[in-house]
Structures are given as structure tokens and as C-alpha cells.
Design an enzyme around this catalytic site. Structure first.
Site: not given
Ligand code: FAD
Length: 572
Positions: A384
Site C-alpha cells: 500500500e
Molecule cells: C504480501 C504482499 C501483498 C501485496 N498485495 C498487493 C495487492 O493486493 N495488490 C497490489 O496491487 N499489490 C500488492 N502488493 C504489491 C506491493 O504493493 C508492492 O510490493 C509495493 O508497491 C512496492 O513495489 P515493489 O515491491 O515492486 O518495490 P519497488 O517499487 O521495486 O521498490 C524497491 C525499493 O525501492 C524504493 N523505491 C522505489 N521507488 C523509489 C523512489 N522513486 N525513490 C526512492 N526509493 C524508491 C522502494 O521504497 C523500495 O525500498 C503486495 C505485495 C506483497 C509483498
């Protein structure tokens, strides 16, 4: 301007902070019965939760039990068969279920907070009538499908596509990952890029039973293991035009509105989890004897327990203040909601760490609940919206608003010559704000409403509201638009803003509780005092580091380590 955006411009909007809001009478009626029923049902499954965590699934009969309790209809209006709870009432229910098990809360929460929230916020009467009764009874469970392999934080870069056919229906193709309730949902809110309208994003309601919709296997996760997380795939899925949410091309706005509105559910869950951790830590500290005494007599253990209480109170205060803003119909609460999510999700992780530390070796063993608590709450700063991205959002939203007022000032200066009256007003506002920064004279006073025991806390927030405005002003002048790329500075602004807003919510709640008889009122004042002093130290540090910091060295170091690809120093 929202409460927090105003803080960043140096103004405390007292009327939106005092007095601390109360639960609505209607919520109280429903909550009384609901909480008792939750306690009864979940307590009867207490011994199952650990097993389901290992197995990584909740049995279908248990999900049926959640349906029977009405837990899928919490926020659905009564006319559609739900309980019609407000955001505050809903957060209270999730805080109760989270006392027992995070996976249970997430199953209910993903359905209400994000899965079907789009329908509540943007659904047409026809769409609502078609789906809400089934969602309220739990006949249909909902999920929210935004994330993709290449699109996490950068949600706008999704590649799932929807193309409109001649008959007006949409053909959906793509794959979503990590979807909570993915394997048990019957209705998905899906975000896809539409071919028309320059590739803008559109939100669709998609039924799991339609041809071409499928989900992957249950993900093997670190925590919240019993909640369903799967991929969800769409292969040439035909979606009727009446299943578009809001309008074509408005999907990104829909997604952000759902996430903003849903954050208090997550916050409420975190607060419930912290309450269980505090109860566990207390029992453990009293029962465990070392050096001839219960460890609860030792200052270092007592400090951990008191700190958990301070942070739980703070998380609770900010989460329910934000829930009140949403329920009261505030237009702009997204920054406040982001703050409540960041604060509550980090507070519970600290609490889980410290509760395990109090139990020490026993806490490390899997037969006790601590290790699961540490694993379960880890997700809260990831989904979220990651806490990094939310911190950037908090800082940039406030700075943008301030930037606008500075831009207005520029126009105003020009206008003085053309239209002195119009120009004068803006300039006066600005000059007053500057004067406030320099002298503190004329700054907003909230003292009148606060008990004398909380005067020190009050003046801390007054002083640092001005400091935050000064720091924001300084950064905008120094970096202009390029401030967006100055993440070290933005984090400091965000952290000060979080401390200020959470602190003011604590102050407001303690002020209301101070008049209550007994120890709880007195101790609430103590909590507000302790939080203010701790926040002051953090804010002072952040203010100092706006201008004097090691950001450049850290940037160079990061570049060096990234280029090396590893830690390049060994002891030879
Ligand atoms: C158990 C679980 C349940 C989930 N449920 C849902 C769901 O129901 N529906 C849904 O749509 N998604 C869901 N998600 C997805 C979740 O919302 C994403 O994992 C989250 O948005 C982060 O995306 P990412 O994991 O790809 O990380 P990334 O976006 O790849 O980020 C990697 C790291 O880089 C940092 N980062 C990224 N961009 C920047 C920036 N511009 N500046 C500085 N730092 C940055 C992040 O904070 C993080 O530390 C779920 C994930 C999990 C693990």
C-alpha cells in the site's frame, strides 16, 4: 489547505485537531456486538493460527466463518446488506481482529480497504446494486490488482492492456503479481492501460469466473503466510463496458483514491497488533525472573514497555484522527493518511522487535508468538505504498503547496503596481509568515485549549511548526523545482512533518483524556509529554541537518559501493 500542508506553511489549524474526535454513536452500537463476536470466534481458533501460518493457508470453513460474522460487509451501506461502519468503526474492527492474527485481518482488510473500495467511491448506482450485496455477504470476495512485475512503486508504468472492441466491450490482457486474496477472490478491481486516450490507465471490475481469468499458486511468503497472495492473469478477457469504474482514463486517480482512503484499515490493524505485543511483553516481563527478580523490575525492560505504550497511543491517535477526517468528508487527507500509515507501520515493527527482545531466547523459539509477529508486521512498510515513497509524497505534497504560495507572491509583487489591493493581501500573508518565522510573534496559539501539564509539549509543536515552515521555505528557495531530486532533504522534511502531525494528534487526544478521572487520564498526559520530548530531539536533529549534513559524502559513498558491486574493504 489540509492540516499537514498548513503545518508546512507554518500554521496549526486548531479546529481540525481539537477536540479529539469521538466514535459516532451508530458505530458504537454496531461495534459493541461485533467486537464480542470477533473475540469469541477468533479466540476459538487461537491454536489454529500458528498451524495455518506454517501451512500457508486458511481453510475454506474458516473463511466461511468470517462471512457468517459479517466481516466482509463492514463498510458497505446497510441498504446493500452491509453494516455501514464509518472508517473509524472499520479501523476499530480491524484492530480487534489483528489482536489475534494478521492474516485474518488482511483477508478482511484487502477485501474492504482496497478490493471493493473503488466500487464504494466511484461505482454507479447500477454497479453498486449489482455487486455490493454479494460483496457484503462475502458471496463475492474482492481483490485489488495494480502491481505487475515491472510496476511496483511506479504504478503508472503498468503494461496490462485493455482494448475496446466494436461492440464497446474491452479485451483485457496482462498479469498482476502479489495480489492479496488473489486465490480466493471472485471480483477483481483491475488497472489496465487503454489503447485509446493516449494510453491512459482505466479501472475495471473483473469477475474471477469470466473466461480467461486465472490465478497462480499461493506465494510462499515470509509473513502473513496464511493470507492468499497470488498472481492474477488475464488472457483475452472480455469485460463489458458497464464494468469500467469511473471513466475511461481515470484509473490512476481511482487507484490513488482507493489507496489513500484505505490506509486507516492498515493503521488500525497495526494498532491492534501492538496491543497484543504489549500484553505479551507485560506477561513475559512479570513472569520471567533473572538475578532473583522479575525482569519487569529492571529499568531497561520497563523503558521498552513504556516506549511501546507511548508509540501505540501515538499510532492510535493519528490513525483515528485521519479516519475522522475521511468520515467528516474532508477533501484533502492524503498526506495525513500517508503519515498515519508510515508511523503505525514502523511503530509496530519496533514493538515486535522489543517484545521479542524482552522474551529473548524464548522469543526466538517458534512455539511462542513473537517470531511470527516480527515476520507478519514486516509487510506493513512495503505494501500500500512503500514507506520511502510515502515519505517523498508527504514532503513533496507540502512543498508543492508552499511553492504555489511563493509563486503567488511573485505574481503579487508584480500585481502591486497593477492592482494594489489584490497584491497587498498576498504579500501581507507572506510577510506575516516571515515575521512569524523570525520572531515567533503572532504565530498560531493552541495554548488556550491545553491543560497546563501539556504547555511544554504545546510550545514544542508551536516552535517546530515554525521551524518546519522555515526549513521548507529554505529548501524551496535553494533548490527550486529540483528539490524533487533531493531525497535526503525530503526525508528530513517528511520526518519532521510526521513528528509534528502525530504529536499534535497525541496532544489533542491527551487533552481530551486529561479531564477523565483515574490513572488513565493522568498517564495519557505523561505519554503526550514523553512523545513531545522525544519528537523534539528528532526534529531538532532534522532541522540542524537541513543545512549541515553528510549527504554529499553519503552520495559519493553510495556511488562507490554501487560501482564496486560489493563491500570493498577486508581486514588483511
Ligand atoms: C504480501 C504482499 C501483498 C501485496 N498485495 C498487493 C495487492 O493486493 N495488490 C497490489 O496491487 N499489490 C500488492 N502488493 C504489491 C506491493 O504493493 C508492492 O510490493 C509495493 O508497491 C512496492 O513495489 P515493489 O515491491 O515492486 O518495490 P519497488 O517499487 O521495486 O521498490 C524497491 C525499493 O525501492 C524504493 N523505491 C522505489 N521507488 C523509489 C523512489 N522513486 N525513490 C526512492 N526509493 C524508491 C522502494 O521504497 C523500495 O525500498 C503486495 C505485495 C506483497 C509483498
Amino acid at each position: 489547505m489540509s492540516v499537514v500542508k498548513s503545518l508546512m506553511a507554518g500554521r496549526i489549524i486548531e479546529d481540525d485537531l481539537f477536540p479529539y474526535p469521538k466514535l459516532a454513536d451508530k458505530d458504537r452500537e454496531v461495534l459493541g456486538m461485533m467486537i464480542e463476536a470477533i473475540d469469541q470466534f477468533l479466540a476459538s481458533h487461537q491454536s489454529d493460527f500458528k498451524r495455518w501460518d506454517r501451512e500457508g493457508a486458511q481453510p475454506a470453513e474458516f473463511i466461511q466463518g468470517l462471512r457468517d460474522l459479517g466481516l466482509f460487509g463492514l463498510i458497505i451501506p446497510e441498504e446493500h446488506g452491509g453494516l455501514g461502519l464509518s472508517n473509524a468503526g472499520y479501523a476499530r474492527v480491524l484492530s480487534q481482529s489483528s489482536r489475534y492474527d494478521s492474516s485474518v485481518s488482511l483477508t478482511i482488510g484487502a477485501h474492504s480497504s482496497i478490493g471493493m473500495k473503488g466500487l464504494l467511491l466511484f461505482g454507479t448506482p447500477e454497479q453498486r446494486a449489482r455487486y455490493l450485496p454479494k460483496l457484503a455477504s462475502g458471496e463475492m470476495i474482492a481483490a485489488f490488482c495494480l502491481t505487475e512485475a515491472g510496476a511496483g512503486s511506479d504504478a503508472a508504468s503498468i503494461r496490462t492492456r485493455a482494448e475496446q472492441s466494436a461492440d464497446g466491450s474491452w479485451i483485457l490482457n496482462g498479469e498482476k503479481i502479489w495480489i492479496t486474496n488473489g486465490g480466493i477472490a471472485d471480483l477483481y478491481t483491475v488497472f489496465a492501460r487503454t489503447a485509446s486516450e493516449a494510453g491512459k490507465i482505466t479501472a475495471f471490475m473483473v469477475e474471477a469466473a469470466w473466461p480467461g481469468v486465472s490465478h497462480g499458486h499461493h506465494e510462499d511468503k515470509m509473513g502473513i503466510r496464511a493470507s492468499s497472495t497470488t498472481t492474477v492473469s488475464f488472457l483475452d478477457v472480455k469485460v463489458p463496458p458497464q464494468n469500467v469504474l469511473d471513466a475511461e482514463g481515470k484509473g490512476f486517480k481511482v487507484a490513488m483514491a482507493i489507496l489513500n482512503n484505505g490506509r486507516t484499515g492498515l493503521g488500525g490493524g497495526a494498532v491492534g497488533g501492538m496491543k497484543t505485543l504489549i500484553a505479551l511483553a507485560t506477561q513475559q516481563a512479570l513472569a520471567r525472573k533473572q538475578f532473583g527478580e522479575p525482569i519487569a523490575t529492571y529499568g531497561l525492560i520497563r523503558e521498552k514497555i513504556a516506549q511501546m505504550a507511548v508509540e501505540c497511543f501515538a499510532a492510535e491517535s493519528v490513525v483515528w484522527m485521519v479516519a475522522h477526517y475521511i468520515d467528516a468528508g474532508f477533501d484533502d487527507y492524503s498526506v495525513e493518511a500517508a503519515i498515519s500509515k508510515v508511523y503505525a507501520s514502523e511503530a509496530i515493527q519496533r514493538a515486535a522487535y522489543e517484545a521479542l527482545q524482552i522474551a529473548a531466547g524464548a522469543g526466538f523459539m517458534r512455539n511462542l508468538p513473537y517470531e511470527q509477529a516480527v515476520r507478519d508486521c514486516r509487510i506493513l512498510s512495503i505494501f500500500e505504498g512503500t514507506n520511502e515513497v510515502l515519505r517523498l509524497y508527504i514532503a513533496l505534497s507540502g512543498l508543492k503547496e508552499l511553492g504555489k504560495s511563493l509563486a503567488e507572491l511573485r505574481t503579487a509583487v508584480d500585481e502591486i503596481f497593477n492592482n494594489p489591493i489584490k497584491g497587498f493581501g498576498v504579500l501581507t500573508d507572506y510577510a506575516e509568515r516571515r515575521l512569524t518565522h523570525v520572531t515567533g510573534v503572532g504565530r498560531d496559539k493552541i495554548v488556550g485549549k491545553i491543560p497546563s501539564a501539556l504547555r511544554e509539549a504545546t510550545s514544542i509543536y508551536e516552535k517546530y511548526t515554525v521551524e518546519l515552515a522555515k526549513a521548507s521555505d529554505f529548501l524551496l528557495r535553494k533548490y527550486g523545482k529540483s528539490i524533487a531530486g533531493r531525497q535526503h532533504a525530503l526525508k528530513r522534511v517528511a520526518d519532521m512533518t510526521i513528528d509534528l502531525f502525530v504529536g499534535l494528534c497525541v496532544l489533542s487526544r491527551a487533552t481530551s483524556l486529561a479531564t477523565e478521572a483515574g490513572d488513565a487520564g493522568k498517564r495519557a498526559v505523561g505519554i503526550a509529554h514523553a512523545f513531545a520530548r522525544q519528537a523534539k530531539r528528532r526534529m531538532a536533529n532534522n532541522v540542524r541537518r537541513i543545512e549541515r549534513n553528510e549527504d554529499e559524502e553519503m552520495e559519493l559513498l553510495a556511488g562507490f559501493v554501487l560501482d564496486s558491486g560489493s563491500y570493498p574493504w577486508d581486514i588483511d
